[in-house]
Design an enzyme around this catalytic site. Structure first.
Site, PDB file in Angstrom:
ATOM      1  N   HIS A 152      32.913  45.919  39.999  1.00  0.00           N
ATOM      2  CA  HIS A 152      34.048  45.011  39.864  1.00  0.00           C
ATOM      3  C   HIS A 152      33.622  43.724  39.174  1.00  0.00           C
ATOM      4  O   HIS A 152      34.286  42.696  39.269  1.00  0.00           O
ATOM      5  CB  HIS A 152      34.651  44.720  41.247  1.00  0.00           C
ATOM      6  CG  HIS A 152      36.127  44.562  41.231  1.00  0.00           C
ATOM      7  ND1 HIS A 152      36.757  43.392  41.567  1.00  0.00           N
ATOM      8  CD2 HIS A 152      37.118  45.421  40.899  1.00  0.00           C
ATOM      9  CE1 HIS A 152      38.059  43.531  41.459  1.00  0.00           C
ATOM     10  NE2 HIS A 152      38.316  44.755  41.055  1.00  0.00           N
ATOM     11  N   ASP A 183      47.144  37.940  35.298  1.00  0.00           N
ATOM     12  CA  ASP A 183      45.813  37.586  35.754  1.00  0.00           C
ATOM     13  C   ASP A 183      45.524  36.162  35.284  1.00  0.00           C
ATOM     14  O   ASP A 183      46.424  35.454  34.825  1.00  0.00           O
ATOM     15  CB  ASP A 183      44.776  38.582  35.223  1.00  0.00           C
ATOM     16  CG  ASP A 183      43.637  38.806  36.202  1.00  0.00           C
ATOM     17  OD1 ASP A 183      42.841  37.858  36.403  1.00  0.00           O
ATOM     18  OD2 ASP A 183      43.538  39.908  36.770  1.00  0.00           O
ATOM     19  N   HIS A 373      48.011  40.027  39.733  1.00  0.00           N
ATOM     20  CA  HIS A 373      46.596  40.362  39.948  1.00  0.00           C
ATOM     21  C   HIS A 373      45.725  39.106  39.994  1.00  0.00           C
ATOM     22  O   HIS A 373      44.551  39.140  39.629  1.00  0.00           O
ATOM     23  CB  HIS A 373      46.126  41.294  38.822  1.00  0.00           C
ATOM     24  CG  HIS A 373      44.915  42.093  39.148  1.00  0.00           C
ATOM     25  ND1 HIS A 373      43.739  41.972  38.436  1.00  0.00           N
ATOM     26  CD2 HIS A 373      44.683  43.026  40.096  1.00  0.00           C
ATOM     27  CE1 HIS A 373      42.838  42.802  38.933  1.00  0.00           C
ATOM     28  NE2 HIS A 373      43.385  43.451  39.945  1.00  0.00           N
ATOM     29  N   GLU A 401      30.659  42.257  42.681  1.00  0.00           N
ATOM     30  CA  GLU A 401      31.565  41.216  42.193  1.00  0.00           C
ATOM     31  C   GLU A 401      30.779  40.114  41.485  1.00  0.00           C
ATOM     32  O   GLU A 401      29.568  39.983  41.642  1.00  0.00           O
ATOM     33  CB  GLU A 401      32.332  40.587  43.368  1.00  0.00           C
ATOM     34  CG  GLU A 401      33.089  41.559  44.241  1.00  0.00           C
ATOM     35  CD  GLU A 401      34.422  41.966  43.660  1.00  0.00           C
ATOM     36  OE1 GLU A 401      34.789  41.443  42.592  1.00  0.00           O
ATOM     37  OE2 GLU A 401      35.099  42.798  44.288  1.00  0.00           O
TER      38      GLU A 401
END
Length: 467
Positions: A152, A183, A373, A401
């Site tokens: 991710h 986003d 998102h 992440e």
């Protein structure tokens, strides 16, 4: 019965808990190294259309390197447009090095709820057969199974520029065919930051036997890669971006790239919590799926008790990318938006006094049939976090992440952040109370049935942790 010592210490503990915004002896964020990036080299892009246009422009102008890291590059018009732009850039500049890193598992399967297929990897191989090997596409297996964690990581490095967003690459993220998934989009023109982000994937991914090309030859099975995946995980637990600490001069913002992987010693999680704990007046928290990790919920509770003003922006359940309209056949994955709305309803009910007073503001985003998102933080006027981290238990412990911590003591980005926040609120409504959210009694019958089954077996807790 409490001891005399406990009772004597109680007033002090209560006072320390209630005193507003006492200064900590040392801010953990101050110990983090950073790149001093001129504020003039940081741009906030307006929307998904600007993101797509900027990405394509930079690919077309690239002369030295393109390193794209994303969850997936989809086999649809948007994904093919990006892939064709990469091959065209390679044709113009044969010495240009192009690498794309996507999640291994996500690339090798079809879409959830669709018929079985070879996934996006089939498109990658078809382009390589037709246009040659000039674009290297790698699959990164963070875990043995997709359910237990995916790549991710975010960030597109093109020459000396970093285009950072939580978006992946497909039609809806790139605003193709009239729909978009909202986003955040930021452009950094800084060679040192670009080198650090490109260098990380070179060291951790290209050098790992677990990371294989998806568009050349026959890819190995996941089972055959399991020992290498285990080694990759161990390496990632100890990995970090190489950041040579700068000094912060006039006109510059401190930018720290951070990695997040695993439940412990997670630099990104630690920085998110430290940024929240250091809040003096106001926090803005953005998350697409309202399923906050326990440590984040605990800190938000502390901030509310201290009198801090908190804004939470989440998507309406119909703006969730898993939402299935009632007129379409229901699939189990469509239960998720209702679970997240239930979480939000319970949170709003527990904090109804703070909502009534205006201290807690929950903004519900909805715009047509588009989806939401957003992730990240604004803390007071001098700290922000850009990240792909969904701020949920899965991101907190399972997925790989990253994020960019921005410290801006001179308030150089203040107007840009205010403008971004104002634009995000354009299609959001502040909840007056928890009754403004649909009650589970009003859900479709199939949803009510599944929710009762999950609650009865307590599987809803497991689902919240994994999805």
């Amino acid at each position: 019965m409490p001891s005399k010592t406990t009772l004597l210490k109680a007033p002090g503990r209560i006072a320390r808990r209630m005193l507003p915004f006492r200064r900590r002896r040392a801010d953990p964020l101050d110990a983090l190294p950073f790149f001093a990036v001129p504020a003039t080299a940081i741009a906030v892009l307006d929307d998904a259309v600007a993101f797509r246009r900027t990405l394509l422009q930079h690919i077309a102008q690239a002369t030295r390197r393109i390193v794209l890291v994303t969850l997936y590059l989809q086999d649809d018009d948007g994904g093919r447009e990006i892939l064709e732009a990469l091959y065209a850039a390679k044709t113009r500049h044969p010495a240009l090095e192009i690498s794309v890193f996507v999640d291994w598992h996500r690339a090798r399967r079809g879409l959830i709820g669709k018929q079985k297929s070879e996934g996006n990897a089939g498109m990658y191989r078809e382009y390589a057969r037709r246009l040659g090997p000039g674009v290297a596409i790698y699959g990164v297996p963070v875990q043995n199974r997709e359910l237990f964690g995916v790549l991710h990581l975010k960030g597109f490095v093109i020459d000396d520029n970093v285009l950072y967003s939580g978006a992946s690459l497909n039609d809806v993220y790139l605003a193709r065919h009239g729909r978009y998934r909202l986003d955040r989009y930021h452009l950094f023109r800084d060679a040192k930051l670009a080198d650090a982000m490109a260098g990380f994937v070179e060291r951790q991914f290209v050098a790992s036997p677990a990371v294989c090309r998806l568009n050349s030859g026959d890819a190995p099975t996941t089972k055959a890669l399991q020992p290498a995946i285990r080694d990759l995980r161990q390496s990632l637990h100890q990995a970090a971006y190489a950041v040579a600490d700068d000094s912060l001069g006039d006109g510059a913002v401190a930018v720290t790239p951070l990695l997040g992987f695993g439940r412990t010693d997670n630099a990104l999680n630690d920085a998110l919590l430290a940024a929240l704990r250091g809040a003096r007046e106001r926090v803005i928290l953005l998350t697409p799926y309202f399923n906050l990790p326990r440590p984040v919920r605990a800190v938000l509770g502390q901030l509310l008790r201290r009198g801090c003003e908190i804004h939470l922006m989440v998507g309406d359940k119909t703006a969730n990318d898993f939402y299935i309209p009632p007129e379409q056949p229901f699939k189990t994955i469509g239960l998720l938006p209702y679970l997240y709305e239930n979480n939000l309803r319970r949170f709003a009910r527990a904090h109804r006094r703070q909502i009534d007073s205006g201290q807690l503001n929950i903004h519900l985003w909805h715009h047509g049939d588009n989806s939401y998102h957003l992730k990240g933080l604004f803390v007071d006027d001098d700290v922000a976090v850009l990240t792909g981290n969904n701020l949920n238990p899965r991101a907190w412990a399972l997925d790989l992440e990253n994020g960019l911590l921005l410290r801006d003591p001179q308030r150089l980005l203040h107007d840009r952040h205010q403008a971004e926040w104002a634009a995000l609120k354009k299609h959001a409504t502040r909840l007056s109370d928890y009754h403004a959210l649909e009650s589970p009694r009003q859900y479709p019958a199939v949803v009510r049935k599944l929710l009762r089954r999950l609650n009865r077996t307590r599987l809803d807790r497991l689902v919240n942790r994994l999805l």
